[in-house]
Structures are given as structure tokens and as C-alpha cells.
Design a protein around this motif. Structure first.
Motif, PDB file in Angstrom:
ATOM      1  N   VAL A   1     -35.044 -14.629 -38.968  1.00  0.00           N
ATOM      2  CA  VAL A   1     -35.855 -13.509 -38.489  1.00  0.00           C
ATOM      3  C   VAL A   1     -37.314 -13.946 -38.378  1.00  0.00           C
ATOM      4  N   LYS A   2     -37.920 -13.663 -37.210  1.00  0.00           N
ATOM      5  CA  LYS A   2     -39.327 -14.001 -36.992  1.00  0.00           C
ATOM      6  C   LYS A   2     -40.043 -12.784 -36.397  1.00  0.00           C
ATOM      7  N   LYS A   3     -41.149 -12.384 -36.990  1.00  0.00           N
ATOM      8  CA  LYS A   3     -41.919 -11.239 -36.487  1.00  0.00           C
ATOM      9  C   LYS A   3     -42.712 -11.650 -35.239  1.00  0.00           C
ATOM     10  N   ILE A   4     -42.699 -10.778 -34.236  1.00  0.00           N
ATOM     11  CA  ILE A   4     -43.479 -11.014 -33.018  1.00  0.00           C
ATOM     12  C   ILE A   4     -44.269  -9.748 -32.686  1.00  0.00           C
ATOM     13  N   LYS A   5     -45.366  -9.902 -31.956  1.00  0.00           N
ATOM     14  CA  LYS A   5     -46.240  -8.759 -31.634  1.00  0.00           C
ATOM     15  C   LYS A   5     -46.017  -8.218 -30.226  1.00  0.00           C
ATOM     16  N   SER A   6     -45.616  -9.102 -29.315  1.00  0.00           N
ATOM     17  CA  SER A   6     -45.437  -8.675 -27.925  1.00  0.00           C
ATOM     18  C   SER A   6     -44.094  -7.975 -27.735  1.00  0.00           C
TER      19      SER A   6
ATOM     20  N   GLU B   1     -26.685 -16.089 -31.346  1.00  0.00           N
ATOM     21  CA  GLU B   1     -27.219 -14.895 -30.713  1.00  0.00           C
ATOM     22  C   GLU B   1     -28.725 -14.775 -30.951  1.00  0.00           C
ATOM     23  N   VAL B   2     -29.471 -14.438 -29.910  1.00  0.00           N
ATOM     24  CA  VAL B   2     -30.917 -14.220 -29.995  1.00  0.00           C
ATOM     25  C   VAL B   2     -31.206 -12.773 -29.603  1.00  0.00           C
ATOM     26  N   LYS B   3     -31.867 -12.023 -30.488  1.00  0.00           N
ATOM     27  CA  LYS B   3     -32.143 -10.609 -30.238  1.00  0.00           C
ATOM     28  C   LYS B   3     -33.607 -10.284 -30.496  1.00  0.00           C
ATOM     29  N   ILE B   4     -34.075  -9.203 -29.874  1.00  0.00           N
ATOM     30  CA  ILE B   4     -35.383  -8.635 -30.171  1.00  0.00           C
ATOM     31  C   ILE B   4     -35.136  -7.254 -30.773  1.00  0.00           C
ATOM     32  N   LEU B   5     -35.595  -7.029 -31.987  1.00  0.00           N
ATOM     33  CA  LEU B   5     -35.379  -5.762 -32.682  1.00  0.00           C
ATOM     34  C   LEU B   5     -36.719  -5.067 -32.930  1.00  0.00           C
ATOM     35  N   GLY B   6     -36.705  -3.724 -33.017  1.00  0.00           N
ATOM     36  CA  GLY B   6     -37.919  -2.973 -33.336  1.00  0.00           C
ATOM     37  C   GLY B   6     -38.469  -2.241 -32.117  1.00  0.00           C
ATOM     38  N   GLN B   7     -39.207  -1.189 -32.348  1.00  0.00           N
ATOM     39  CA  GLN B   7     -39.726  -0.348 -31.274  1.00  0.00           C
ATOM     40  C   GLN B   7     -41.254  -0.369 -31.202  1.00  0.00           C
ATOM     41  N   ASN B   8     -41.905  -0.303 -32.342  1.00  0.00           N
ATOM     42  CA  ASN B   8     -43.363  -0.179 -32.375  1.00  0.00           C
ATOM     43  C   ASN B   8     -44.046  -1.525 -32.237  1.00  0.00           C
ATOM     44  N   LEU B   9     -45.206  -1.498 -31.567  1.00  0.00           N
ATOM     45  CA  LEU B   9     -45.993  -2.713 -31.380  1.00  0.00           C
ATOM     46  C   LEU B   9     -46.356  -3.306 -32.736  1.00  0.00           C
TER      47      LEU B   9
ATOM     48  N   LYS C   1     -44.251  -4.588 -34.809  1.00  0.00           N
ATOM     49  CA  LYS C   1     -43.139  -4.535 -35.750  1.00  0.00           C
ATOM     50  C   LYS C   1     -41.846  -5.080 -35.146  1.00  0.00           C
ATOM     51  N   ARG C   2     -41.970  -5.732 -34.023  1.00  0.00           N
ATOM     52  CA  ARG C   2     -40.775  -6.297 -33.404  1.00  0.00           C
ATOM     53  C   ARG C   2     -40.371  -7.593 -34.122  1.00  0.00           C
ATOM     54  N   GLU C   3     -39.077  -7.858 -34.102  1.00  0.00           N
ATOM     55  CA  GLU C   3     -38.557  -9.061 -34.749  1.00  0.00           C
ATOM     56  C   GLU C   3     -37.656  -9.824 -33.779  1.00  0.00           C
ATOM     57  N   LEU C   4     -37.813 -11.115 -33.806  1.00  0.00           N
ATOM     58  CA  LEU C   4     -36.942 -12.004 -33.053  1.00  0.00           C
ATOM     59  C   LEU C   4     -35.920 -12.559 -34.038  1.00  0.00           C
TER      60      LEU C   4
END
Length: 471
Positions: free
Chosen positions: A245-250, A367-375, A377-380
Motif C-alpha cells: 500500500v502506497k499513499k498518493i495525493k493525485s 493487481e494494481v488498484k487506486i482506493l479512497g475518495q478524498n484528496l 487520502k488515496r492509496e495505490l
């Protein structure tokens, strides 16, 4: 509980003696299951006696003494023969007298070091290199050992390629109660147990003790097998279900972020395998194995290059059958083969199935996913492993490594060299067994927690495979 007694000791002792550089230390290391014994090609590596007890659950089963080689045997025998004539039953007292009178003399240091444990009650294991011709100079050593009065046996160790065992047996049979062949480098667990059976015949008082030791070692061996299987199963679950799990901002992950996450995923999985290897080596008491570097490579840019010609996993046909039996072929296809340029298995598999890799695809590796809704707080996320063939690649590697370590003599000091042989997972695991394994793999691919019953069934299959490799 059986009381083990040997001259006041609660376990048998054996002094391994003989000419310098005949494999005495190797035999001690092999029988004591201890790779800390100092072994060298230079004569005189062992300069003082040292005891190596074989301990199980805090209790000594038996002890072996590694001793220096004879250096001045003729002088010692001459001194013994110069004493007043004594009957055979009094000869051990003459040997003790020699030790007492010459203890401080450096010229007899080696002989005193090897004679002391014998005169304190240790049995004698006399080692010769039967790949060299027999010579009468050995009779001086054997005569000295006969003066000690202790139960004795001789071991024929074939260090070189020649075989002079027949002539050695004729001579040794005149001095020792038993003569056995034992190669500490190639000895199996069965060879070890057979030698102990022979050692039990040396002295009536030792028979029960050594029989108990054989039972303890059989139980210990089975326990190590069970521990190894548990470790392999645990690593399979851990690796196949792993999610990075990696946190992303975009809103979307960049190519660099995806590649970085994949790399972290691979690095952690490689680390898992390394930890498994260390655990297996610890279980089998191989604490100083200097082996070739072993890396798992999940995804190789040079997949279609010559470097990736080695493939470890199921064949196309077996993969098709396995996928169909699990209902998992949809979306994966029969071309979901793993390919990689690994140092661990390239020497084993190289070129055997070359050509299959030309149609390999990695869209379903993990599998590669992008999770989260709010700017912010998204996770790769990367994982769990989706590739149909990868579990069998990982399992095959794990079983191979564990079998090499389990069968490896503690007398070996060189690197673990992987044999150049065909080693396909499909040869180890039959189609029916793969159906059972795939039940758990499907659960892990879906990110679901498998039931205890499913893990137990999985473990039974792995145990059968491992036992097959240890034969």
C-alpha cells in the motif's frame, strides 16, 4: 525413563582418532550435526581435542571428540613395550602412566590429546582413507589403541577416487571389533542411523544408550521435516496474499508511482523468501551455509531476451489443466506463465523449456488498484498475486531449497551447488495434488482468508512432496 550410563557419564562418548588429514573432523561434524567443527585440507588443523556433544532438547545424546592425528606413534609404542611385561588386562594402566609422565612434553602433545578421552572412557573410532593403499605404518597406531583396552571400530573413509577397502579390511579386522564404510560428505540420514547401529554393538553397556539415541534422532528428523513444511506453507500464504500500500495525493497514480509500488512489492516478496531460507537453514542446524545468491524475480523487462530463457513452473499443458480445474482460466489464459532470469534456478532449468516464454504476458501478474475518495487520502495498492503459475514457481523453489538443506551433510564446507538436472514443479506435484493446492491459491488470489481445514489439506500435500524429495 531409561538411564544412560557410560563410566559415570549419562551418555556415550567416542574419540575419533587416526592419521592426520584422513577426515576425522568431517566425521565428527557429520555425526554431531554440527557445522562449526573446524575442517581443513592442511594436516594438523586439529591441534587439541574438543568435544562436540549432540544435544536434543537440552540433553546430550552422545558426544564425539575431535582429536589431533598421531605424530610420534613409533616412539610411544616403543615406550609402552619397554615397560616391564604386563598382562593384557594391565596394559591400560601403562597407557595412563605414559600420559601422566609425559603430559608436559610438547613432542607428545598430540598423542596425549587423543589418548586422554579414550582413557577417560570414550570408545574409539579409528578413521582411515581407504582411497589410499594400506601401509604397515598404521599398525603402530592400531597397536597403541589396542593397549588402551577400549571398545573400538574402524571407519573406511573414501576421500579420493580409488578404492582399497578390501586390503584395509583384512588388516583392520585384526585390530578392531567392527569395520564400516562411512563417507561424511555424502552420508545420508539413513547412513548416520546405520553407523549408530554399529556403534551400539561395541559395548554391551552402550547398546541401550545408543538405541535410545537412534530413537531420539529419528523423532528429531521427523520434527525438522514438520517444521520445514510449516515454514513453507506459512511463506506461501504470506507471499501470495501480500498487498503493498502506497499513499498518493493525485486522483490518478503516475507511471513512476506505479512502477515504484511494483518494485516495493517485489522487494518485500524477495525478502520473504530470504527469511524462509534462513529459517530452513536454522531448522536443520546449518548456521554457516555459504550459498549462491538466491533471488526471486517476478517481472523481468528482458523477458524475451536470452537471459530469460530459463523458466520454472508448470508447462503450458499442466497450467491449462490446473487453471481449468480451479475455474480460473477466464481472463488469465493459458499463457500466464512466469519467466525470469534467476541465479537460483538458472543452472537447473536452463534451456529445458525455452521457447514457451515467447508468448508470455504479465497483465495478470498482480493487481494494481487506486482506493479512497478524498484528496490526499488515496492509496495505490499492489497485490495480491494474481498470476496462476507463480504459486507453483514459489513452491517449487522453496521445496528444492529445503530438500537440499535437509540432505546436506554438516561436514560440507563449500557453497550449496544446485545440481544441473530437470526439476519441474509438475514432476513433484501430481495433477490431483495441484487441484487441492489450487483451492487455497484461489482464496489467496481473491484476498480471502482460507479456512483452517483448507490450510491443513494444503499442508498435507506439501508434506508428501517434501518427503518424496528426501528419499
Amino acid at each position: 525413563m531409561i538411564d544412560l550410563k557410560n563410566n559415570g557419564l549419562d551418555y556415550p562418548q567416542f574419540a575419533v582418532v587416526g592419521h592426520p588429514n584422513k577426515g576425522k573432523s568431517s566425521i565428527v561434524s557429520s555425526l554431531a550435526l554440527d557445522d562449526s567443527v573446524q575442517i581443513g585440507d592442511t594436516p594438523g588443523t586439529t591441534q587439541v581435542k574438543r568435544g562436540f556433544p549432540l544435544t536434543v532438547d537440552g540433553k546430550v545424546v552422545y558426544e564425539l571428540f575431535d582429536t589431533p592425528g598421531f605424530q610420534r606413534a613409533r616412539r610411544i609404542l616403543s615406550w609402552l613395550n619397554s615397560q616391564e611385561h604386563v598382562s593384557a588386562d594391565k596394559r591400560p594402566n601403562v597407557v595412563r602412566k605414559f600420559i601422566d609422565e609425559h603430559r608436559e612434553e610438547k613432542r607428545y602433545r598430540d598423542e596425549i590429546e587423543l589418548l586422554e578421552p579414550i582413557m577417560n572412557g570414550a570408545g574409539i573410532i579409528y578413521v582411515v582413507d581407504a582411497s589410499k593403499p594400506y601401509g604397515p605404518e598404521y599398525e603402530v597406531e592400531m597397536e597403541i589403541l589396542r593397549w588402551t583396552g577400549q571398545p573400538s571400530m574402524a571407519i573406511l573413509n573414501l576421500i579420493g577416487n580409488e578404492d582399497y577397502r578390501d586390503e584395509w579390511k583384512k588388516a583392520l579386522g585384526q585390530y578392531f571389533r567392527l569395520v564400516r564404510t562411512f563417507n561424511p560428505i555424502t552420508a545420508t540420514f539413513g547412513d548416520h542411523m546405520s553407523l549408530l547401529e554399529s556403534m551400539a554393538q561395541l559395548k554391551e553397556e552402550w547398546t541401550t544408550a545408543i538405541k535410545v539415541a537412534i530413537g531420539i534422532l529419528n523423532d528429531l528428523h521427523q520434527h525438522k521435516v514438520e517444521q520445514s513444511v510449516d515454514a513453507i506453507v506459512s511463506n506461501m500464504q504470506r507471499t501470495l496474499s501480500y498487498v503493498y500500500v502506497k499513499k498518493i495525493k493525485s486522483e490518478k497514480a503516475t507511471v513512476e508511482e506505479k512502477e515504484s509500488a511494483k518494485e516495493k512489492y517485489r522487494e518485500q516478496s524477495i525478502e520473504y523468501e530470504k527469511k524462509l531460507e534462513q529459517e530452513i537453514e536454522f531448522i536443520w542446524n546449518h548456521r554457516s551455509v555459504d550459498k549462491v545468491e538466491n533471488l526471486v524475480v517476478f517481472e523481468d523487462i528482458g523477458l524475451f531476451s536470452k537471459e530469460s530463457a530459463s523458466i520454472f513452473g508448470l508447462s503450458e499443458n499442466e497450467l491449462t489443466i490446473t487453471g481449468a480445474s480451479a475455474g480460473a482460466m477466464s481472463g488469465l489464459g493459458i499463457d500466464a506463465i512466469f519467466g525470469g532470469n534467476t541465479l537460483f534456478l538458472a543452472s537447473i532449468i536452463g534451456g529445458i523449456v525455452g521457447g514457451i516464454g515467447a508468448r508470455v504476458g504479465f497483465d495478470n501478474l498482480y493487481e494494481v488498484k487506486i482506493l479512497g475518495q478524498n484528496l490526499g487520502k488515496r492509496e495505490l495498492t499492489v497485490g495480491p498475486m494474481k498470476n496462476l503459475n507463480f504459486p507453483y514457481i514459489l513452491l517449487g523453489r522453496s521445496l528444492y531449497h529445503a530438500s537440499v538443506i535437509a540432505k546436506r551433510s554438516h561436514a560440507l564446507r563449500d557453497s550449496v551447488e544446485l545440481e544441473d538436472e530437470e526439476f519441474f514443479t509438475e514432476q513433484i506435484i501430481g495433477s490431483e495434488a495441484r487441484k487441492k493446492l489450487e483451492k487455497l491459491h484461489v482464496k489467496l488470489r481473491k484476498g480471502e482468508e482460507p479456512s483452517d481445514e483448507l490450510v491443513s489439506e494444503y499442508r498435507k500435500v506439501i508434506l508428501q512432496c517434501f518427503l518424496r524429495l528426501l528419499r
